[in-house]
Design a protein around this motif. Sequence first.
Motif, PDB file in Angstrom:
ATOM      1  N   THR A  32      15.409 -41.758   2.257  1.00 37.64           N
ATOM      2  CA  THR A  32      16.680 -42.279   1.752  1.00 37.64           C
ATOM      3  C   THR A  32      17.292 -41.310   0.747  1.00 37.64           C
ATOM      4  O   THR A  32      18.484 -41.018   0.790  1.00 37.64           O
ATOM      5  N   THR A  33      16.461 -40.804  -0.140  1.00 36.60           N
ATOM      6  CA  THR A  33      16.939 -39.858  -1.146  1.00 36.60           C
ATOM      7  C   THR A  33      17.469 -38.581  -0.491  1.00 36.60           C
ATOM      8  O   THR A  33      18.514 -38.058  -0.896  1.00 36.60           O
ATOM      9  N   LEU A  34      16.775 -38.096   0.530  1.00 38.45           N
ATOM     10  CA  LEU A  34      17.240 -36.893   1.232  1.00 38.45           C
ATOM     11  C   LEU A  34      18.581 -37.117   1.924  1.00 38.45           C
ATOM     12  O   LEU A  34      19.465 -36.257   1.879  1.00 38.45           O
ATOM     13  N   VAL A  35      18.740 -38.278   2.556  1.00 39.43           N
ATOM     14  CA  VAL A  35      20.010 -38.599   3.225  1.00 39.43           C
ATOM     15  C   VAL A  35      21.143 -38.649   2.202  1.00 39.43           C
ATOM     16  O   VAL A  35      22.214 -38.058   2.405  1.00 39.43           O
ATOM     17  N   VAL A  36      20.904 -39.333   1.096  1.00 38.54           N
ATOM     18  CA  VAL A  36      21.926 -39.432   0.043  1.00 38.54           C
ATOM     19  C   VAL A  36      22.241 -38.043  -0.511  1.00 38.54           C
ATOM     20  O   VAL A  36      23.407 -37.710  -0.752  1.00 38.54           O
ATOM     21  N   ALA A  37      21.228 -37.202  -0.674  1.00 37.16           N
ATOM     22  CA  ALA A  37      21.440 -35.848  -1.186  1.00 37.16           C
ATOM     23  C   ALA A  37      22.293 -35.023  -0.217  1.00 37.16           C
ATOM     24  O   ALA A  37      23.206 -34.296  -0.652  1.00 37.16           O
ATOM     25  N   VAL A  38      22.023 -35.116   1.075  1.00 39.26           N
ATOM     26  CA  VAL A  38      22.819 -34.378   2.066  1.00 39.26           C
ATOM     27  C   VAL A  38      24.276 -34.819   2.000  1.00 39.26           C
ATOM     28  O   VAL A  38      25.194 -33.980   1.983  1.00 39.26           O
ATOM     29  N   LEU A  39      24.506 -36.112   1.937  1.00 39.62           N
ATOM     30  CA  LEU A  39      25.874 -36.623   1.850  1.00 39.62           C
ATOM     31  C   LEU A  39      26.549 -36.160   0.559  1.00 39.62           C
ATOM     32  O   LEU A  39      27.711 -35.743   0.566  1.00 39.62           O
ATOM     33  N   ASP A  62      27.455 -30.643   9.209  1.00 48.85           N
ATOM     34  CA  ASP A  62      26.960 -31.197  10.478  1.00 48.85           C
ATOM     35  C   ASP A  62      26.004 -32.360  10.247  1.00 48.85           C
ATOM     36  O   ASP A  62      26.106 -33.403  10.895  1.00 48.85           O
ATOM     37  N   TRP A  63      25.052 -32.157   9.334  1.00 52.37           N
ATOM     38  CA  TRP A  63      24.114 -33.245   9.026  1.00 52.37           C
ATOM     39  C   TRP A  63      24.844 -34.454   8.449  1.00 52.37           C
ATOM     40  O   TRP A  63      24.570 -35.591   8.830  1.00 52.37           O
ATOM     41  N   ALA A  64      25.758 -34.209   7.521  1.00 54.55           N
ATOM     42  CA  ALA A  64      26.490 -35.307   6.892  1.00 54.55           C
ATOM     43  C   ALA A  64      27.317 -36.075   7.921  1.00 54.55           C
ATOM     44  O   ALA A  64      27.388 -37.308   7.886  1.00 54.55           O
ATOM     45  N   ASP A  65      27.927 -35.345   8.855  1.00 53.82           N
ATOM     46  CA  ASP A  65      28.711 -36.011   9.903  1.00 53.82           C
ATOM     47  C   ASP A  65      27.836 -36.951  10.724  1.00 53.82           C
ATOM     48  O   ASP A  65      28.248 -38.060  11.069  1.00 53.82           O
ATOM     49  N   ARG A  66      26.630 -36.516  11.037  1.00 57.38           N
ATOM     50  CA  ARG A  66      25.708 -37.383  11.798  1.00 57.38           C
ATOM     51  C   ARG A  66      25.253 -38.568  10.973  1.00 57.38           C
ATOM     52  O   ARG A  66      25.140 -39.682  11.477  1.00 57.38           O
ATOM     53  N   LEU A  67      24.955 -38.318   9.719  1.00 58.30           N
ATOM     54  CA  LEU A  67      24.402 -39.378   8.862  1.00 58.30           C
ATOM     55  C   LEU A  67      25.445 -40.406   8.431  1.00 58.30           C
ATOM     56  O   LEU A  67      25.104 -41.557   8.178  1.00 58.30           O
TER      57      LEU A  67
END
Length: 110
Positions: A32-39, A62-67
Motif C-alpha cells: 500500500t505504501t509503495l502504491v501511494v508513493a508511486v502516485l 506508466d505505473w501511476a496510470d495503471r494504479l
Amino acid sequence: MAQPHHDQAGGSQAKVRKRAVGAIASIVSILTTLVVAVLAVHILFTVFDANGSNAIVAGFRDWADRLAWQFKDVFAPHDPKAAVLVNYGLAAVVYLIVGRIVVGLIRRVG
C-alpha cells in the motif's frame, strides 16, 4: 505440574499463526505504501513539470496510470496539473485508507 505436550504444540502453532498474520499484514502495508508513493511521485513530477521524456518520469507515469485505474478522470478541472493532483491524489488516499482497513482486519482476524 507440567502441561501436557499437546498444549505446547498448540502454543507453538499460535505463535506461528501470529507471525504469519503479522507478516501478511506487513506485506499489505508495504505494498500500500509503495502504491501511494508511486502516485505521489507522479503527482510531484507533473505539478513541477518534470521532463516527460525522461525514463524515470515516464516509468512513474506508466505505473501511476495503471494504479489510478478508475480514479484518473473522476474530476475534470481545466488545468491538466490540477486534474492529476486531484484524481491521482484521490486514488492515493483511497489506497491508503483501504490498505489500513485491510491491515487492521488481517491483524484482528489473525
